[in-house]
Scaffold this active site. Sequence first.
Site, PDB file in Angstrom:
ATOM      1  N   THR A 175       0.842  -1.207   0.000  1.00 38.80           N
ATOM      2  CA  THR A 175       0.000   0.000   0.000  1.00 38.80           C
ATOM      3  C   THR A 175       0.873   1.251   0.000  1.00 38.80           C
ATOM      4  O   THR A 175       2.084   1.172   0.224  1.00 38.80           O
ATOM      5  CB  THR A 175      -0.883   0.036   1.262  1.00 38.80           C
ATOM      6  N   ASP A 176       0.250   2.403  -0.244  1.00 36.35           N
ATOM      7  CA  ASP A 176       0.971   3.673  -0.194  1.00 36.35           C
ATOM      8  C   ASP A 176       0.213   4.663   0.685  1.00 36.35           C
ATOM      9  O   ASP A 176      -0.819   4.317   1.271  1.00 36.35           O
ATOM     10  CB  ASP A 176       1.196   4.214  -1.606  1.00 36.35           C
ATOM     11  N   ALA A 177       0.725   5.875   0.782  1.00 31.21           N
ATOM     12  CA  ALA A 177       0.164   6.860   1.705  1.00 31.21           C
ATOM     13  C   ALA A 177      -1.245   7.299   1.314  1.00 31.21           C
ATOM     14  O   ALA A 177      -1.917   7.979   2.093  1.00 31.21           O
ATOM     15  CB  ALA A 177       1.102   8.071   1.800  1.00 31.21           C
ATOM     16  N   ALA A 178      -1.721   6.919   0.126  1.00 36.35           N
ATOM     17  CA  ALA A 178      -3.119   7.183  -0.215  1.00 36.35           C
ATOM     18  C   ALA A 178      -4.028   6.109   0.392  1.00 36.35           C
ATOM     19  O   ALA A 178      -5.244   6.152   0.226  1.00 36.35           O
ATOM     20  CB  ALA A 178      -3.292   7.249  -1.728  1.00 36.35           C
ATOM     21  N   GLY A 179      -3.436   5.129   1.048  1.00 30.17           N
ATOM     22  CA  GLY A 179      -4.216   4.101   1.733  1.00 30.17           C
ATOM     23  C   GLY A 179      -4.635   2.954   0.834  1.00 30.17           C
ATOM     24  O   GLY A 179      -5.398   2.081   1.254  1.00 30.17           O
TER      25      GLY A 179
END
Lengths: 142, 142, 142, 142
Positions: free
Chosen positions: D16-20
């Site tokens: 996953t990334d910081a955009a969720g």
Amino acid sequence: MPREFRLKRRVNFYETDAAGIVHFSTFFRYMEEAEHALWRESGLTIANRGVDIGWPRVSAAFDYFRPLRFEDEFEILIRIEEVLEKRIRYSCTLFHDGEKAAAGSMTIACVRKRPNEPMKSTPIPPEILSRLLAESGDPQRS
Amino acid sequence: MPREFRLKRRVNFYETDAAGIVHFSTFFRYMEEAEHALWRESGLTIANRGVDIGWPRVSAAFDYFRPLRFEDEFEILIRIEEVLEKRIRYSCTLFHDGEKAAAGSMTIACVRKRPNEPMKSTPIPPEILSRLLAESGDPQRS
Amino acid sequence: MPREFRLKRRVNFYETDAAGIVHFSTFFRYMEEAEHALWRESGLTIANRGVDIGWPRVSAAFDYFRPLRFEDEFEILIRIEEVLEKRIRYSCTLFHDGEKAAAGSMTIACVRKRPNEPMKSTPIPPEILSRLLAESGDPQRS
Amino acid sequence: MPREFRLKRRVNFYETDAAGIVHFSTFFRYMEEAEHALWRESGLTIANRGVDIGWPRVSAAFDYFRPLRFEDEFEILIRIEEVLEKRIRYSCTLFHDGEKAAAGSMTIACVRKRPNEPMKSTPIPPEILSRLLAESGDPQRS
């Protein structure tokens, strides 16, 4: 004084996770990135194609103090702490906004790689040793 | 006896590097994968959306004994070694072909996350604590 | 003339795979890295914490012409090809040693993110639009 | 009827990334994971050490319809759409909760790798061809 190198970096989006911070495994990639920059600075490359010497990691560790986030600018300080006959030990510190974000360490081994044989520990080649130790004043050689 | 979980896995191609082996940073992802499987096994999820509790890593380390290669089948053993008021400490061992490939450890902290505030260490919520400690016989709680 | 940005980069070791070349998924990370650098160059950040606008990818593609290897220096050229009401389309070319290594494209959508709701497509905010279109002469706006 | 394979998977946190949500580059890794599982199902391995045949990617693309999040369970359907003399073309669809999450495609080339020479396109070895086409009824061979 041990030889060291400083690398400035910015956090990429793909290095973050759903917690909104840099994934803890990414710090090991940052440490490696700085290590390889240090080797280049010494006129060396750690992965020399056509050469049967390799540098697998023996151990690696990080303590995390503060999270890094997307687009944060930070500095990686890598330092050769010890050069043994067949191993090199680094320390590594990440700084962000004047604070320590993380502190790590890593030990790598010099191995000989032959096709279809297991990697075998071998003394660091003299030409690499002399470059790694050059300009470094008084490294802790043992 | 501390609570543990075993996860079987196969090496993916994108987890290898140009040395032909699994990149050392990937082992930390394997450890996390097993940790989260352990939490699910306990009826928990470590990243509960809509809840302001998070679990950042405080420290992580691995010793590497044998390389893993593409398509190798291996087993990850993760074990809760210690549960403190605000922290959990794991040990982790990777086995391949009946041999230890790597041994690691990881400590995570329980934090409260509020928008635009730094993460703040907080006691592990009782309902998580009881699940993590359930079925585990005699965990080293302190 | 569409707005564009050039980013110089060097291949990191952890971006390679056991075939000895950069893993094909990594090219999408390079494209994103250049995209975000273009946004910063425009005085923008694509992931603005505290703002409920996001930019998920709608599509992404690469054609690969030549492999990249560890420590290769290359250039990423990213170009805004089209700005629509709710979408942006980029093209991206990677150059190495004076040759095209890969050519890609990517379309992103502007969405509104509300907690516990699905992301919903929304018009690009005017202040972002004007910055993206600034200095770009004659972008293909439609 | 083209040969196909279905792989069940769960989203890992580090994907996953910081955009969720799962980072868009990760979908290409999912596609490759399913491809290699299809090869294993056919009694093959795509990266045969000691053999000078390789399978670099010629092109890869994804359209994204719905985000995937941490711990989502999803299915990857990979299908051999076309087998040419020196190339294989796949399609790939990801399903989550009964909906299409993404649809992709990938073309790979068969190459001969000799030390210190560029990779050179070569006909798919007959023993690989026959296995890939086995059990597949009526693949679109041309």
